[in-house]
Design a protein around this motif. Sequence first.
Motif, short mmCIF file in Angstrom:
data_model
loop_
_atom_site.label_atom_id
_atom_site.label_comp_id
_atom_site.label_asym_id
_atom_site.label_seq_id
_atom_site.Cartn_x
_atom_site.Cartn_y
_atom_site.Cartn_z
N ARG A 136 -0.19 -3.25 5.72
CA ARG A 136 -0.45 -4.62 5.30
C ARG A 136 0.72 -5.10 4.43
O ARG A 136 0.98 -6.28 4.34
CB ARG A 136 -1.77 -4.70 4.53
CG ARG A 136 -2.98 -4.25 5.31
CD ARG A 136 -3.28 -5.19 6.45
NE ARG A 136 -3.86 -6.45 5.97
CZ ARG A 136 -4.11 -7.49 6.75
NH1 ARG A 136 -3.80 -7.46 8.03
NH2 ARG A 136 -4.66 -8.59 6.25
N TYR A 137 1.38 -4.16 3.77
CA TYR A 137 2.67 -4.39 3.14
C TYR A 137 3.69 -3.48 3.82
O TYR A 137 3.33 -2.42 4.36
CB TYR A 137 2.64 -4.08 1.65
CG TYR A 137 1.60 -4.87 0.87
CD1 TYR A 137 1.47 -6.25 1.02
CD2 TYR A 137 0.75 -4.23 -0.04
CE1 TYR A 137 0.53 -6.96 0.32
CE2 TYR A 137 -0.19 -4.94 -0.75
CZ TYR A 137 -0.30 -6.30 -0.57
OH TYR A 137 -1.24 -7.01 -1.27
N ALA A 138 4.96 -3.88 3.78
CA ALA A 138 5.99 -3.16 4.54
C ALA A 138 6.69 -2.06 3.74
O ALA A 138 7.54 -1.36 4.27
CB ALA A 138 7.04 -4.16 5.05
N THR A 139 6.34 -1.90 2.48
CA THR A 139 7.03 -0.95 1.61
C THR A 139 6.83 0.49 2.06
O THR A 139 5.72 0.92 2.36
CB THR A 139 6.52 -1.09 0.17
OG1 THR A 139 6.62 -2.46 -0.23
CG2 THR A 139 7.31 -0.22 -0.79
N ASP A 140 7.93 1.27 2.09
CA ASP A 140 7.84 2.72 2.22
C ASP A 140 8.69 3.34 1.12
O ASP A 140 9.20 2.64 0.23
CB ASP A 140 8.28 3.19 3.61
CG ASP A 140 9.73 2.86 3.94
OD1 ASP A 140 10.48 2.43 3.04
OD2 ASP A 140 10.12 3.04 5.11
#
Length: 432
Positions: free
Chosen positions: A348-352
């Motif tokens: 749902r968020y693109a952060t890794d």
Amino acid sequence: MSAPSRFDRGHTDDLMAFLAAGPTPYHAVANAGERLEKAGFRQVNETDAWDGTSGGRYVLRGGAIIAWYVPEGAAPHTPFRIVGAHTDSPNLRVKPRPDTGGHGFRQVAVEIYGGPLMNSWLDRDLGLAGRLSLRDGSTRLVDVNRPLLRVPQLAIHLDRSVSSEGLKLDKQRHLQPIWGLGDDVRDGDLIAFLEQESGLPAGSVTGWDLMTYAVEPPAYLGRDQELMAGPRMDNLLSVHAGTAALAAVAAGGAELPYIPVLAAFDHEETGSQSDTGADGPLLGSVLERSVLARGGSYEDRARAFAGTVCLSSDMGHAVHPNYAERHDPTHHPRANGGPILKVNVNNRYATDGSGRAVFAAACEKAGVPFQTFVSNNSMPCGTTIGPITAARHGIRTVDIGAAILSMHSARELCGADDPFLLANALVAFLEG
């Protein structure tokens, strides 16, 4: 006497002016464009041929703006550093046949845009603003910045159940604002009024994109003015921070390893699927044309995109003191605690992890603290333009933002220092 802030409030003062001047996405991007013009950027038209010279440029399309700065000597395969944001906010928007009413009241027919906290629109003095499309094919911005409309709440004497069962609003019946008295409701009255307000000839308006907004101006709040209350922080706070950061980086004169970009889209609140939304082709088209204008090839485009990073900056939830159980118990973002890194393993968020490292490095360079937001496992998680940008363009994307309360209300609340901290982190990111 109020205690002084640790941070310069000049940025937040300027944000309040930006919010007040941006009642609609169209006004917000026009304002951003004017600020970039003062910083030496120039507007380019999508229908014109572009050149590959250095300097700042921007494109306006509806309620979206893409701006970028090409450093001297930038190669065609130079990667981009993008600050992504959105310009739209949930509100009440005027229908194609706006003139309605009954029982002696004249009303404006509205449709619900996005997911507003509907109760926050009750009993507020509302202005009306947007874009008028004229018979000659041109457009004109309009802003009636005074109390013009109001959605009156039903008196408690006529609905005693509201105290025990809570407020229940029917989107069709209960949210149509009043704007006058009279039984002689006639088609065309509202548009005729706006033509007069705008100094336009009668009958010259053939189309419109109009929306209501609360006219109460932004203001500092609290004993020591540690907080700021205002409209449309979600997400004009990010648009303002990105505009200020891009202008600062362009004015810095430093040798930049990246091409800094601001990409502020419309229609995020309704899914981003439009020609001005993040799920449309606008960003990819602008970036690709920038590569080609500098003599690049498809290979150069692929190399540039492969090295590009986007910070998707959108508002997140500060821990609510009255509803702390709704938050993850180990992640409690606080007002004035610095920007937030938004994480969700279901994309749902693109952060890794690699994206976190990029953002952490920018905050460290800027001397800015940051926090992390993760949803409570029992609560659904919202989303942003981040995953859309990553999937559509193959660009590494990181979701960040500022922590606020009352998200999607007609009037939201944030820490008064957080806008300044976010902008400084964005400067460090764009500089590389």
